[in-house]
Structure formats: C-alpha cells, structure tokens
Write a protein that holds these residues in place. Structure first.
Motif, PDB file in Angstrom:
ATOM      1  N   ILE A 133      39.029  49.125  34.863  1.00 56.53           N
ATOM      2  CA  ILE A 133      39.626  50.415  34.516  1.00 56.53           C
ATOM      3  C   ILE A 133      40.669  50.236  33.414  1.00 56.53           C
ATOM      4  N   GLU A 134      41.415  49.130  33.492  1.00 56.64           N
ATOM      5  CA  GLU A 134      42.379  48.846  32.428  1.00 56.64           C
ATOM      6  C   GLU A 134      41.662  48.662  31.092  1.00 56.64           C
ATOM      7  N   MET A 135      40.485  48.054  31.126  1.00 55.49           N
ATOM      8  CA  MET A 135      39.716  47.869  29.900  1.00 55.49           C
ATOM      9  C   MET A 135      39.271  49.211  29.312  1.00 55.49           C
ATOM     10  N   GLN A 176      45.395  42.767  24.056  1.00 59.18           N
ATOM     11  CA  GLN A 176      44.929  43.097  25.408  1.00 59.18           C
ATOM     12  C   GLN A 176      43.486  42.660  25.619  1.00 59.18           C
ATOM     13  N   PHE A 177      42.683  42.749  24.560  1.00 60.42           N
ATOM     14  CA  PHE A 177      41.296  42.318  24.683  1.00 60.42           C
ATOM     15  C   PHE A 177      41.232  40.834  25.049  1.00 60.42           C
ATOM     16  N   ARG A 178      42.122  40.056  24.458  1.00 65.00           N
ATOM     17  CA  ARG A 178      42.166  38.628  24.783  1.00 65.00           C
ATOM     18  C   ARG A 178      42.584  38.412  26.234  1.00 65.00           C
ATOM     19  N   GLN A 179      43.594  39.174  26.669  1.00 64.92           N
ATOM     20  CA  GLN A 179      44.026  39.065  28.072  1.00 64.92           C
ATOM     21  C   GLN A 179      42.894  39.469  29.010  1.00 64.92           C
ATOM     22  N   HIS A 180      42.209  40.554  28.682  1.00 67.55           N
ATOM     23  CA  HIS A 180      41.063  40.973  29.501  1.00 67.55           C
ATOM     24  C   HIS A 180      40.018  39.866  29.555  1.00 67.55           C
ATOM     25  N   ALA A 181      39.763  39.249  28.394  1.00 66.68           N
ATOM     26  CA  ALA A 181      38.722  38.215  28.323  1.00 66.68           C
ATOM     27  C   ALA A 181      39.060  37.032  29.233  1.00 66.68           C
ATOM     28  N   LEU A 182      40.331  36.687  29.305  1.00 64.49           N
ATOM     29  CA  LEU A 182      40.741  35.569  30.161  1.00 64.49           C
ATOM     30  C   LEU A 182      40.491  35.895  31.627  1.00 64.49           C
ATOM     31  N   PHE A 183      40.802  37.120  32.038  1.00 64.48           N
ATOM     32  CA  PHE A 183      40.560  37.513  33.425  1.00 64.48           C
ATOM     33  C   PHE A 183      39.065  37.684  33.708  1.00 64.48           C
TER      34      PHE A 183
END
Length: 607
Positions: free
Chosen positions: A136-138, A309-316
């Motif tokens: 949802i954050e994405m 944020q895309f990078r942070q999302h990718a890590l998770f």
C-alpha cells in the motif's frame, strides 16, 4: 547489488498489485491527472485574477475567475476525499489480503530448520510484518511519482511561457536536495532496520505482559524486574541509535533543504523582481511565476524524497521475495508415492544422524525398526534427542545422513502432504486456537474466509459431527462440554468473544488429543502426552492409547514410565544414541539405566 535491482523488485510488486486490482492503479492515474489540473487552475488563477484587477476589467470577470477556481477545487476535494475514505480502503484490503495469503501459504512450505537460522528469520519476520502494508505504501509512492511528474510538466510549461531562466534555477536547487536524499537512502534503511530489531524485542516484552500464560510468573517471580531492566536497556539502545544515526540523517537533510530554499526561492524571487521592475513581465505574471516556482520547487523536493523510496521498497521486497521464492529441500521435491492415510505402517530408521546448525551430533547413527501396528516408546533425559527423532519421523527435518522408510519406501519418494495426512501428532507444545469445538458461523475468521473451522477438525477438511462427538467422548472432553451446556460453538478464548471460555492446560491438551482422534491417521505420535493431565485423566489416556494400539502404529515419547511399560518395544535414548531397547520386562531384567529410572519413579509415585 544486481543491475536494475530497484526497478525489477518494484515492478514485481506493481505487477502483483495490478494482477489483484487493476482498478486501484488506474484510479491513481485519474487522481494524478486531477492533481495536475488543479495546479494548472491554481497557477493561472493568480495571473488572470490579478491582471483583471490591475487592468480594470469588469468585476464580473474577476467573479468568473474566482468561481472557476472554487468550482474545480470543490469537485477535486470531493473526488479526492471519497477515493481515499471509501474507494481506496476497499481495494487496499483486497490487495493486502491477497499478498498476505500468498505469503502465509508459502510459509507452511518453508523448511523448519531454515526458520531457526537467525538471518533468515529476520527476513522472514520483516516479510511477515511489512509485506501487506509495504504494498500500500508503494501505491502511495506511485501516486506521488505520477502526480508530481504531471504537475511538473504543467509548471515547467508555465515557466517556459513566462520566464524560461527560472526553470534552470529551480532544477539546480532541487538537484542539491535530490543528492542529499540519495545520500540518506542507505542510512535510512539501516536506521529503520536497527530500530526494528530493537523494537522486536520490546514487542516481545509487551507480549509477555498481556499473554495469559505468563500472568502467574509476573505476579509470583522476579521476572517483572528482569523484564523492566531489559525494557529500559533496549530503550536506551534505541535512543543511542536515534541519536547516532538520526543526527547524521537530519544534518544531511537540513543542509540540503537550506541550499534548496536559498537557490529556488531566494534567487528566483530576486530574478523575477528585477524583471517586473524593468517592465518585462506584469504583476500577474510575477505572482503566477513565484507560485509556479514555489510549487515546482516543492514538487521537486517531494520527488527527491520519493525516488529514494523506491530503493527502500526494493530492499523490503527483497525480503518478501526471499520467502516467496524459497526453494524447500522438503516440500519442493514432491515424491510420487502415496500411502494409505488411515492404515498402520512400518517405519524404518537406518543409520540416521542429525545436527542442528548450532548444535552438532544431536542424533548419532540411529537404527530403529517399527512394525505395522506396533506401539513403541522413546524414553530418556531432556535433551537426549527424543523430540528431534520425532521431527525426523514426521519429516519436519531431513536427516544429515542415513534414511527413513515407510513400508520400505524412502521418505523422499513419498508425497509430503500425503505423509503428513498419514501422521497425527500430539505435540509437547500443543495449541488451542480461538475457534470453537465445532464450527462457529459467528466467529470472525469464518466471516472473513467463509470456512467452517474449529479446534477438532483442523487437520482434516472433512467435517463429520458424529465423529467430532466421538472424539470428544474418547478424549475426556465431555465434562467441559457439559459445563458449556453442550454448546460446541462457544469460542475457546475470550480474546475475540466475550462469551468464550479460557481452557486450562489439561483441557487444552484433551482438545489436542480429540483432534488427533478425529484425524484417525494410521500413525499416531505423542510427545509427552500426559504432561498437563491429572492422575485420573492420565489413566483415561492410558485407556485411549490401549484402544488405539489395535489398528494404529503408535509412537510415544514420555518421561512417565508407567505410561510406556505396556509398549511393544521401548527405546532408551541417551546423548543422541539408542543405549537400550526391548520390552519393559526385558529392560527391567537387564538392570540398566531404564530399570533404575523406573524404580525411582515407582518409589515416588507408588507404581
């Protein structure tokens, strides 16, 4: 890090969301276009309104401009509020449910030993905790990216029309901030992870204070002081992380933000002020340009926050994918052989050894033969390897070396689900769930998923009420049922149902026994089945075990030797090895360690 790592991971999640709800993503585009139109209307509102007043146009012209601005704003706010309050939550729940269920289904096929590895468990915990909300954050990140991109196109068009130089000034200032956010991305990920690990232990302490099984210890031991000290210590650690890492992150952000404001707002205002003084632009153009630059600067600043944020999302997402793509050595190599689930089977354990990653030599060269319909027992001290041996028999683990067979078929050639259906186990750490004894249509899980589920038929999908009643009688649960006025639909927990009941340890173990009886598998495993039973209930369990022995293969682990003395064969395990085996009479005649243990218990319990 792999090339296109961020792109590939994020696109994986967006494709997954698209497959669940295309409408949800389409609506993001609709709102993003509405955002861009809103910015366009707002920017030119100032130009036309001020030019109308300064050029002495009819007041009706000014009222028209104001009406257009207010009219669109009202429509925009209605759409935006309705979408975020009603429409999006419905689609978001659907997305979260699907992603969570995909993960939960996969979790049941992850090798148990892997979950006991610290690094894997951290990924596992993060995936469970983050997966649904991260999706949802994405969507929020996507909305921000599309909205800002479309708004930027509008604002750049306005500035290109009025004063192209201001575009260059705005982009330079934004580039400084963007660089600062990129610098902070890894720091923020580590910062959030370090806090999460500390908070995970703090949450563990919180659970101890509200889970009922710890309530007596909290009141009668010094565990409260120990937990308080641990809680204080972990919070101190948390503060240290915040001070050390948070200060650096904040410092980089402050410097970037200051440079951003100096360049984008300060220099742009000075430049446009000079142009209006020289008569190159009007007052309306000046105000519209300042508003456009301010909005563009703000949008670019938000974009510099969104891109990382895309990078942070990718890590998770990497944690999520490590679970979803996990290749199990047990479950992914599905055997082609099937055995009859309700018939007894022979089990052969040949030259089997096993070690845990942090504990070697738990089992050493075990050789055991269990005939069809035999009842056998494993006895020995705590830590001898008995429960580990049961896990190998249940194929929760594969042996380090050696092989197990059912009816001379190697375990690895038997379908795993079929094997599990053939075994009914009563664990030492048995569980009762917040379900009823029989399906309860009022239970929240039933309403959510449409399944009739209860504490007895968990193992078997087929519901037979007569067999449920029979299992209740044989397990000794009749007294509990009578106390409930024969209402089997009452939840066995008060957590979700104020009219539910909380069971004692003994009652909960009887539920586990009833579950096993209902399953009616050909192989029954009992790990310390009398641990929570009173003497009378224990005697009743002896009778149940005798009844099962006629047509089942029965394996029992017990410290209570009176329970196992009538078994067909007893295996005494010590330090991961079989040191004695035979019938009770044979082992007593041998005069070894089993004989000594039995005599000690006989004196204590009057056997």
């Amino acid at each position: 890090m792999k090339k296109n790592y961020v792109y590939n991971n994020c696109m994986y999640m967006y494709r997954l969301i698209w497959s669940i709800s295309k409408t949800r993503i389409a609506l993001i585009l609709v709102l993003s276009v509405a955002d861009a139109i809103n910015v366009f209307v707002t920017t030119f509102f100032f130009k036309f309104a001020i030019d109308g007043l300064t050029n002495q146009k009819p007041f009706s012209y000014f009222i028209t401009i104001v009406g257009i601005r207010i009219g669109y704003l009202l429509i925009y706010q209605c759409i935006d509020n309705f979408f975020h309050t009603v429409v999006f939550p419905i689609y978001d729940n659907k997305i979260k449910q699907n992603i969570s269920l995909n993960l939960y289904r996969k979790v049941s096929n992850i090798d148990l030993y892997q979950c006991e590895q610290s690094e894997f468990y951290k990924k596992y915990a993060r995936a469970i905790n983050e997966a649904d909300n991260r999706a949802i954050e994405m969507l929020g990140t996507l909305r921000g990216f599309l909205s800002i991109t479309l708004q930027a196109i509008v604002l750049l068009s306005v500035l290109a029309y009025i004063s192209p130089i201001t575009i260059f000034i705005a982009l330079v200032g934004t580039g400084v901030t963007f660089w600062g956010n990129i610098m902070n991305t890894k720091k923020v990920y580590k910062y959030e992870n370090d806090k999460r690990e500390i908070n995970r232990f703090i949450d563990y302490i919180k659970r101890i204070y509200y889970l009922p099984q710890y309530s007596k210890d909290i009141r009668t031991t010094i565990i409260n002081d120990i937990l308080s000290d641990a809680y204080t210590s972990r919070n101190t650690n948390l503060n240290e992380v915040i001070k050390k890492q948070g200060t650096i992150i904040a410092l980089v952000a402050i410097i970037a933000s200051w440079l951003f404001n100096f360049i984008n707002i300060g220099l742009s205002s000075i430049y446009l002020g000079l142009k209006i003084l020289k008569g190159f632009i009007g007052v309306g153009d000046f105000v519209s340009s300042i508003n456009a630059i301010s909005n563009l600067s703000g949008n670019m600043l938000m974009m510099s926050n969104i891109i990382p944020q895309f990078r942070q999302h990718a890590l998770f997402i990497d944690d999520y994918l490590s679970i979803i793509n996990y290749q199990s050595s047990l479950y992914d190599n599905v055997g082609k052989n099937f055995i009859k689930t309700n018939e007894p089977h022979s089990i052969s354990i040949r030259n089997v050894s096993f070690s845990y990653p942090n504990k070697k030599g738990v089992l050493k060269n075990i050789n055991i033969e269990i005939g069809k319909g035999q009842k056998i027992a494993f006895v020995g001290e705590n830590g001898a390897g008995k429960s580990t041996l049961l896990k190998l028999i249940m194929r929760l683990y594969d042996p380090e070396c050696g092989e197990l067979y059912i009816d001379e078929i190697p375990y690895k050639e038997i379908n795993v689900s079929n094997l599990y259906d053939s075994i009914s186990a009563i664990y030492q750490d048995y569980q009762c769930y917040a379900f009823s004894l029989r399906d309860n249509s009022h239970f929240p899980f039933t309403q959510l998923y449409g399944h009739n589920r209860d504490n007895i038929t968990l193992i078997n999908n087929k519901v037979n009420y007569n067999k449920i009643r029979e299992a209740i009688i044989k397990s000794g649960l009749e007294t509990l049922v009578n106390s409930l006025n024969n209402d089997l639909s009452i939840s066995l927990s008060t957590e979700f149902d104020s009219e539910g009941v909380n069971l004692s340890g003994g009652q909960c173990q009887k539920v586990a026994i009833a579950r096993s009886l209902y399953h009616n598998a050909g192989i029954i495993i009992m790990d310390e089945p009398t641990a929570a039973l009173d003497p009378l209930a224990e005697k009743d369990l002896f009778d149940i075990i005798d009844g099962l022995a006629a047509n089942k293969t029965l394996i029992v682990v017990s410290h209570r030797l009176s329970l196992v003395k009538n078994m067909d064969k007893i295996y005494h395990i010590k330090n991961g090895q079989v040191v004695e085996k035979g019938t009770h009479n044979e082992l007593m005649a041998l005069g070894g360690e089993y004989s000594h243990m039995f005599k000690v218990q006989a004196e204590r319990y009057g056997l």
